[in-house]
Scaffold this motif. Structure first.
Motif, PDB file in Angstrom:
ATOM      1  N   ALA A 206       0.828  -1.203   0.000  1.00 47.88           N
ATOM      2  CA  ALA A 206       0.000   0.000   0.000  1.00 47.88           C
ATOM      3  C   ALA A 206       0.867   1.259   0.000  1.00 47.88           C
ATOM      4  CB  ALA A 206      -0.917  -0.006   1.220  1.00 47.88           C
ATOM      5  N   GLN A 207       0.437   2.257  -0.737  1.00 44.40           N
ATOM      6  CA  GLN A 207       1.069   3.572  -0.723  1.00 44.40           C
ATOM      7  C   GLN A 207       0.544   4.332   0.498  1.00 44.40           C
ATOM      8  OE1 GLN A 207       3.354   4.952  -2.895  1.00 44.40           O
ATOM      9  NE2 GLN A 207       3.473   2.916  -3.791  1.00 44.40           N
ATOM     10  N   THR A 208       1.415   5.043   1.184  1.00 45.24           N
ATOM     11  CA  THR A 208       1.001   5.844   2.331  1.00 45.24           C
ATOM     12  C   THR A 208       0.801   7.280   1.864  1.00 45.24           C
ATOM     13  OG1 THR A 208       2.259   4.444   3.837  1.00 45.24           O
ATOM     14  CG2 THR A 208       1.641   6.625   4.644  1.00 45.24           C
ATOM     15  N   LEU A 209      -0.397   7.807   2.062  1.00 42.50           N
ATOM     16  CA  LEU A 209      -0.716   9.184   1.687  1.00 42.50           C
ATOM     17  C   LEU A 209      -1.113   9.964   2.939  1.00 42.50           C
ATOM     18  CD1 LEU A 209      -2.937   8.656  -1.511  1.00 42.50           C
ATOM     19  CD2 LEU A 209      -0.479   8.998  -1.377  1.00 42.50           C
ATOM     20  N   ALA A 210      -0.639  11.197   3.029  1.00 42.73           N
ATOM     21  CA  ALA A 210      -1.033  12.071   4.131  1.00 42.73           C
ATOM     22  C   ALA A 210      -2.457  12.560   3.883  1.00 42.73           C
ATOM     23  CB  ALA A 210      -0.071  13.244   4.238  1.00 42.73           C
TER      24      ALA A 210
ATOM     25  N   ASP B 237      -4.950  15.665  -8.951  1.00 37.34           N
ATOM     26  CA  ASP B 237      -3.517  15.681  -9.250  1.00 37.34           C
ATOM     27  C   ASP B 237      -2.678  15.743  -7.981  1.00 37.34           C
ATOM     28  OD1 ASP B 237      -3.582  15.755 -12.166  1.00 37.34           O
ATOM     29  OD2 ASP B 237      -4.495  17.734 -11.922  1.00 37.34           O
ATOM     30  N   SER B 238      -1.405  15.387  -8.124  1.00 34.91           N
ATOM     31  CA  SER B 238      -0.492  15.355  -6.984  1.00 34.91           C
ATOM     32  C   SER B 238      -0.254  16.734  -6.386  1.00 34.91           C
ATOM     33  CB  SER B 238       0.839  14.715  -7.377  1.00 34.91           C
ATOM     34  OG  SER B 238       1.472  15.467  -8.381  1.00 34.91           O
ATOM     35  N   GLY B 239      -0.468  17.803  -7.118  1.00 37.91           N
ATOM     36  CA  GLY B 239      -0.251  19.146  -6.595  1.00 37.91           C
ATOM     37  C   GLY B 239      -1.458  19.758  -5.905  1.00 37.91           C
TER      38      GLY B 239
ATOM     39  N   GLY C 178     -14.714  16.646   3.199  1.00 39.00           N
ATOM     40  CA  GLY C 178     -14.029  16.908   4.465  1.00 39.00           C
ATOM     41  C   GLY C 178     -12.607  16.392   4.513  1.00 39.00           C
ATOM     42  N   LEU C 179     -12.038  16.090   3.343  1.00 43.62           N
ATOM     43  CA  LEU C 179     -10.686  15.521   3.292  1.00 43.62           C
ATOM     44  C   LEU C 179      -9.775  16.317   2.378  1.00 43.62           C
ATOM     45  CD1 LEU C 179     -11.699  11.785   2.784  1.00 43.62           C
ATOM     46  CD2 LEU C 179     -11.010  12.871   4.934  1.00 43.62           C
ATOM     47  N   LYS C 180      -8.546  16.502   2.829  1.00 42.40           N
ATOM     48  CA  LYS C 180      -7.460  17.028   2.010  1.00 42.40           C
ATOM     49  C   LYS C 180      -6.411  15.922   1.974  1.00 42.40           C
ATOM     50  CE  LYS C 180      -8.134  21.823   3.415  1.00 42.40           C
ATOM     51  NZ  LYS C 180      -7.490  23.026   4.004  1.00 42.40           N
ATOM     52  N   ILE C 181      -5.940  15.596   0.783  1.00 43.69           N
ATOM     53  CA  ILE C 181      -5.008  14.472   0.634  1.00 43.69           C
ATOM     54  C   ILE C 181      -3.779  14.926  -0.147  1.00 43.69           C
ATOM     55  CG2 ILE C 181      -4.704  12.142  -0.311  1.00 43.69           C
ATOM     56  CD1 ILE C 181      -7.737  11.740   0.011  1.00 43.69           C
ATOM     57  N   ALA C 182      -2.607  14.572   0.360  1.00 41.17           N
ATOM     58  CA  ALA C 182      -1.348  14.839  -0.355  1.00 41.17           C
ATOM     59  C   ALA C 182      -0.984  13.588  -1.147  1.00 41.17           C
ATOM     60  CB  ALA C 182      -0.239  15.195   0.636  1.00 41.17           C
ATOM     61  N   ILE C 183      -1.015  13.714  -2.459  1.00 34.21           N
ATOM     62  CA  ILE C 183      -0.742  12.592  -3.357  1.00 34.21           C
ATOM     63  C   ILE C 183       0.695  12.705  -3.838  1.00 34.21           C
ATOM     64  CG2 ILE C 183      -1.477  11.453  -5.486  1.00 34.21           C
ATOM     65  CD1 ILE C 183      -4.170  13.105  -5.050  1.00 34.21           C
ATOM     66  N   LYS C 184       1.386  11.587  -3.853  1.00 31.27           N
ATOM     67  CA  LYS C 184       2.782  11.582  -4.301  1.00 31.27           C
ATOM     68  C   LYS C 184       2.865  11.879  -5.792  1.00 31.27           C
ATOM     69  CE  LYS C 184       4.174   8.134  -0.923  1.00 31.27           C
ATOM     70  NZ  LYS C 184       4.729   6.798  -0.711  1.00 31.27           N
ATOM     71  N   GLU C 185       3.943  12.575  -6.191  1.00 31.83           N
ATOM     72  CA  GLU C 185       4.160  12.842  -7.608  1.00 31.83           C
ATOM     73  C   GLU C 185       4.287  11.515  -8.353  1.00 31.83           C
ATOM     74  OE1 GLU C 185       7.115  15.425 -10.417  1.00 31.83           O
ATOM     75  OE2 GLU C 185       6.810  16.065  -8.339  1.00 31.83           O
TER      76      GLU C 185
END
Length: 184
Positions: free
Chosen positions: A21-25, A102-104, A67-74
């Protein structure tokens, strides 16, 4: 030479690495919001929920906050896809399917939903749990599972412009498109 047991162990390790699994903030930016979750083992999509009650009139399109903000890896994107049960049983549609995050992007994720009803059949307000694809007003309630998130790896494109007529010499051209093989 590896034994059969050693080969199986190597294959198991390769499988585990591929399925890691990828870990996303993630930041929860509204009260009482659940994190997206897989419903069943092996699911590609995680169900994502509405963070507030929203009424959709026939023909109306609204952004449903999660209600979510997610940081996606480039190198990755999150795709927003419809849940099949809602698509089958209601006139509610995810407007830009699949939607791309998108990741940004670091703001709150919103799901664009359209009520494709053409008219109101009754004064009743339907929910995502109603069956029968009834035309009318729909209420998405806080906590309703409204869409799926799928994490996808992507690659960047670098263009190489070719001369007119050269395209036919690259690879195999199957010929035709847009229904050229028939509709049945």
């Amino acid at each position: 030479m590896l034994s059969k047991e050693d080969k199986l162990e190597v294959l198991k390790l390769i499988h585990e690495e591929k399925n890691k699994a990828q870990t996303l903030a993630v930041e929860i930016c509204r009260d009482q919001v659940e994190l997206p979750a897989y419903t069943h083992h092996g699911d590609a999509g995680m169900d994502i929920r509405s963070a507030e009650d929203v009424i959709l009139l026939p023909g109306e399109t609204k952004i449903i906050p999660t209600g979510l903000k997610i940081a996606i890896k480039e190198g990755y994107e999150l795709q927003i896809r419809p849940r099949s049960g809602i698509s089958l049983k209601t006139p509610l549609r995810i407007a830009n399917t699949p939607g791309t995050i998108d990741s940004g992007y670091r703001d709150e994720i919103g799901i664009i939903v359209t009520n494709t009803s053409t008219q109101t059949e009754s004064k009743e307000i339907y929910s995502t749990a109603h069956k029968g694809n009834k035309n009318g007003i729909y209420q998405i309630k806080k906590g309703d599972r409204i869409a799926q998130l799928v994490l996808c790896k992507y690659e960047k494109i670098e263009w190489k412009q070719v001369e007119p007529g050269e395209m036919e010499t690259i690879g195999h051209n199957r010929g035709g498109g847009f229904g050229h093989s028939g509709t049945n």
